[in-house]
Design a protein around this motif. Structure first.
Motif, PDB file in Angstrom:
ATOM      1  N   PRO A 229       0.827  -1.212   0.000  1.00  0.00           N
ATOM      2  CA  PRO A 229       0.000   0.000   0.000  1.00  0.00           C
ATOM      3  C   PRO A 229       0.857   1.256   0.000  1.00  0.00           C
ATOM      4  CG  PRO A 229       0.005  -1.035   2.174  1.00  0.00           C
ATOM      5  CD  PRO A 229       0.679  -1.990   1.251  1.00  0.00           C
ATOM      6  N   ARG A 230       0.325   2.296  -0.599  1.00  0.00           N
ATOM      7  CA  ARG A 230       1.037   3.576  -0.613  1.00  0.00           C
ATOM      8  C   ARG A 230       0.946   4.232   0.753  1.00  0.00           C
ATOM      9  NH1 ARG A 230      -0.082   8.981  -1.102  1.00  0.00           N
ATOM     10  NH2 ARG A 230      -2.334   8.564  -1.024  1.00  0.00           N
ATOM     11  N   SER A 231       2.064   4.690   1.256  1.00  0.00           N
ATOM     12  CA  SER A 231       2.063   5.389   2.539  1.00  0.00           C
ATOM     13  C   SER A 231       1.539   6.810   2.342  1.00  0.00           C
ATOM     14  CB  SER A 231       3.473   5.466   3.135  1.00  0.00           C
ATOM     15  OG  SER A 231       3.962   4.177   3.429  1.00  0.00           O
ATOM     16  N   PRO A 232       0.608   7.246   3.199  1.00  0.00           N
ATOM     17  CA  PRO A 232       0.113   8.615   3.070  1.00  0.00           C
ATOM     18  C   PRO A 232       1.205   9.617   3.412  1.00  0.00           C
ATOM     19  CG  PRO A 232      -0.691   7.646   5.097  1.00  0.00           C
ATOM     20  CD  PRO A 232       0.006   6.549   4.352  1.00  0.00           C
ATOM     21  N   GLY A 233       1.142  10.770   2.804  1.00  0.00           N
ATOM     22  CA  GLY A 233       2.188  11.766   3.015  1.00  0.00           C
ATOM     23  C   GLY A 233       1.920  12.678   4.192  1.00  0.00           C
ATOM     24  N   PHE A 234       2.984  13.149   4.793  1.00  0.00           N
ATOM     25  CA  PHE A 234       2.906  14.140   5.857  1.00  0.00           C
ATOM     26  C   PHE A 234       3.330  15.518   5.343  1.00  0.00           C
ATOM     27  CE2 PHE A 234       2.934  10.217   8.172  1.00  0.00           C
ATOM     28  CZ  PHE A 234       2.247  10.466   9.351  1.00  0.00           C
ATOM     29  N   ARG A 235       3.342  15.672   4.017  1.00  0.00           N
ATOM     30  CA  ARG A 235       3.701  16.943   3.403  1.00  0.00           C
ATOM     31  C   ARG A 235       2.433  17.717   3.034  1.00  0.00           C
ATOM     32  NH1 ARG A 235       8.559  18.971   3.880  1.00  0.00           N
ATOM     33  NH2 ARG A 235       8.134  20.169   1.988  1.00  0.00           N
ATOM     34  N   VAL A 236       2.547  19.026   3.006  1.00  0.00           N
ATOM     35  CA  VAL A 236       1.431  19.883   2.582  1.00  0.00           C
ATOM     36  C   VAL A 236       1.940  20.894   1.555  1.00  0.00           C
ATOM     37  CG1 VAL A 236      -0.015  19.595   4.626  1.00  0.00           C
ATOM     38  CG2 VAL A 236       1.814  21.299   4.676  1.00  0.00           C
ATOM     39  N   ASP A 237       2.794  20.421   0.664  1.00  0.00           N
ATOM     40  CA  ASP A 237       3.435  21.291  -0.314  1.00  0.00           C
ATOM     41  C   ASP A 237       2.422  22.064  -1.140  1.00  0.00           C
ATOM     42  OD1 ASP A 237       6.353  20.589  -0.025  1.00  0.00           O
ATOM     43  OD2 ASP A 237       5.519  18.599  -0.387  1.00  0.00           O
ATOM     44  N   GLY A 238       2.644  23.380  -1.228  1.00  0.00           N
ATOM     45  CA  GLY A 238       1.832  24.233  -2.070  1.00  0.00           C
ATOM     46  C   GLY A 238       0.500  24.647  -1.480  1.00  0.00           C
ATOM     47  N   GLN A 239       0.148  24.110  -0.336  1.00  0.00           N
ATOM     48  CA  GLN A 239      -1.130  24.491   0.261  1.00  0.00           C
ATOM     49  C   GLN A 239      -0.983  25.793   1.049  1.00  0.00           C
ATOM     50  OE1 GLN A 239      -3.572  21.444   2.093  1.00  0.00           O
ATOM     51  NE2 GLN A 239      -2.277  19.837   1.228  1.00  0.00           N
TER      52      GLN A 239
ATOM     53  N   PHE B  94       0.179  16.379  11.096  1.00  0.00           N
ATOM     54  CA  PHE B  94      -0.632  15.176  10.897  1.00  0.00           C
ATOM     55  C   PHE B  94      -2.061  15.533  10.504  1.00  0.00           C
ATOM     56  CE2 PHE B  94      -3.596  12.167  13.102  1.00  0.00           C
ATOM     57  CZ  PHE B  94      -3.444  11.092  12.231  1.00  0.00           C
ATOM     58  N   LEU B  95      -2.688  16.425  11.252  1.00  0.00           N
ATOM     59  CA  LEU B  95      -4.083  16.779  10.975  1.00  0.00           C
ATOM     60  C   LEU B  95      -4.235  17.596   9.699  1.00  0.00           C
ATOM     61  CD1 LEU B  95      -5.507  17.556  14.531  1.00  0.00           C
ATOM     62  CD2 LEU B  95      -5.871  15.518  13.125  1.00  0.00           C
ATOM     63  N   ALA B  96      -3.212  18.322   9.323  1.00  0.00           N
ATOM     64  CA  ALA B  96      -3.276  19.129   8.096  1.00  0.00           C
ATOM     65  C   ALA B  96      -3.049  18.293   6.844  1.00  0.00           C
ATOM     66  CB  ALA B  96      -2.246  20.250   8.156  1.00  0.00           C
ATOM     67  N   SER B  97      -2.374  17.176   6.972  1.00  0.00           N
ATOM     68  CA  SER B  97      -1.924  16.403   5.820  1.00  0.00           C
ATOM     69  C   SER B  97      -2.843  15.225   5.520  1.00  0.00           C
ATOM     70  CB  SER B  97      -0.508  15.887   6.076  1.00  0.00           C
ATOM     71  OG  SER B  97      -0.536  14.846   7.056  1.00  0.00           O
ATOM     72  N   GLU B  98      -2.556  14.536   4.406  1.00  0.00           N
ATOM     73  CA  GLU B  98      -3.345  13.371   4.028  1.00  0.00           C
ATOM     74  C   GLU B  98      -3.117  12.196   4.964  1.00  0.00           C
ATOM     75  OE1 GLU B  98      -2.509  11.493   0.325  1.00  0.00           O
ATOM     76  OE2 GLU B  98      -0.343  11.466   0.621  1.00  0.00           O
ATOM     77  N   ALA B  99      -2.124  12.286   5.837  1.00  0.00           N
ATOM     78  CA  ALA B  99      -1.894  11.208   6.799  1.00  0.00           C
ATOM     79  C   ALA B  99      -3.096  11.002   7.715  1.00  0.00           C
ATOM     80  CB  ALA B  99      -0.649  11.510   7.628  1.00  0.00           C
ATOM     81  N   SER B 100      -3.918  12.028   7.870  1.00  0.00           N
ATOM     82  CA  SER B 100      -5.111  11.932   8.726  1.00  0.00           C
ATOM     83  C   SER B 100      -6.392  12.016   7.897  1.00  0.00           C
ATOM     84  CB  SER B 100      -5.096  13.050   9.772  1.00  0.00           C
ATOM     85  OG  SER B 100      -5.123  14.324   9.145  1.00  0.00           O
ATOM     86  N   SER B 101      -6.345  11.510   6.666  1.00  0.00           N
ATOM     87  CA  SER B 101      -7.439  11.731   5.716  1.00  0.00           C
ATOM     88  C   SER B 101      -8.776  11.120   6.136  1.00  0.00           C
ATOM     89  CB  SER B 101      -7.056  11.197   4.335  1.00  0.00           C
ATOM     90  OG  SER B 101      -6.757   9.805   4.411  1.00  0.00           O
ATOM     91  N   LEU B 102      -8.767  10.168   7.062  1.00  0.00           N
ATOM     92  CA  LEU B 102     -10.025   9.560   7.520  1.00  0.00           C
ATOM     93  C   LEU B 102     -10.468  10.121   8.867  1.00  0.00           C
ATOM     94  CD1 LEU B 102     -12.050   7.392   6.531  1.00  0.00           C
ATOM     95  CD2 LEU B 102     -10.795   5.702   7.893  1.00  0.00           C
TER      96      LEU B 102
END
Length: 255
Positions: A5-15, A232-240
């Protein structure tokens, strides 16, 4: 065999990220963390000197940053400033205050001040940011710095607890309102954190002892310990994750 599985990112580049109460303490730590994770950060507070200095520090290490002088308790000013800005995909509602007193000693002015900043300003800013995201049809993440006092009670904290419990309720309801648009809404609930604002309070060894005895880790929190949770909360790592409170209380609420 299927791939890993693809690991979710902790980056928020460009946001684009907006942080209130960002001139110092937890707000500055949150803004720094988001800038290091790739966001363009807008710092908001009432003190232009603090904001200018904070932006200079973030830019000095390569971060993208600007600032806006804003009294978040002024609904008209919030609407004017944020409606004129491009949408913010990340909001950290951090501005807040506490006036610890027994309820029998609390004055009307105390109630107004605490609710104006902790509750009404949080609603004003969240509303303006949500309007911008919905109009642009963009997903986003709204994070409010709440408190362990949003889920427990404590002496001399009746007013503060009332305001933070209100924030927790707002977060749960707003998560349902904005979920279909892909906008997540969560809180971070820290325990007592050592900052310049709390230094005098913790200079009292009796109070410091009372606090640390109630923290399972046996110590106060540090501003740096908020930073990972913000990213964590800003990034896709917490998408659910939405409508939730992330407890950073050192075990206080586990008692």
């Amino acid at each position: 065999m299927a791939g890993l599985p693809r690991s979710p990112g902790f980056r928020v580049d460009g946001q684009r990220a907006l942080v209130t109460g960002a001139g110092r303490g937890i707000g500055l730590a949150a803004a720094t963390a988001l800038a290091r994770a790739g966001a363009h950060v807008t710092l908001a507070a009432r003190s232009e000197n603090e904001l200018r200095d904070a932006c200079a520090l973030i830019r000095a290490e390569g971060g993208a940053c600007d600032h806006v002088v804003l009294d978040v308790t002024d609904s008209a000013a919030v609407n004017s400033a944020l409606s004129a800005a491009r949408p913010f995909q990340i909001l950290v509602n951090n501005a807040g205050l506490n006036r610890p007193k027994l309820l029998t000693e609390v004055q009307d002015e105390d109630i107004d001040a605490v609710f104006d900043l902790n509750v009404k300003a949080t609603l004003y800013v969240a509303r303006a940011v949500a309007r911008g995201l919905l109009a642009a049809k963009l997903p986003g993440s709204i994070v409010t710095i709440s408190s362990q006092m949003g889920v427990v009670g404590s002496p001399r904290r009746t007013l503060y607890c009332a305001s933070k419990h209100a924030v927790e309720g707002m977060t749960k309801a707003l998560a349902w309102e904005l979920g279909p648009a892909g906008i997540r809404v969560n809180t971070i609930c820290p325990t007592f954190i050592e900052t310049a604002m709390t230094a005098n309070m913790f200079a009292d060894p009796t109070f410091r002892g009372w606090v640390t005895e109630r923290i399972a880790l046996g110590r106060l929190g540090k501003t740096e310990e908020i930073m990972g949770a913000v990213v964590f909360l800003a990034s896709e790592a917490s998408s659910l994750m939405t409508g939730s409170a992330l407890m950073l209380d050192g075990g206080w609420s586990a008692a």
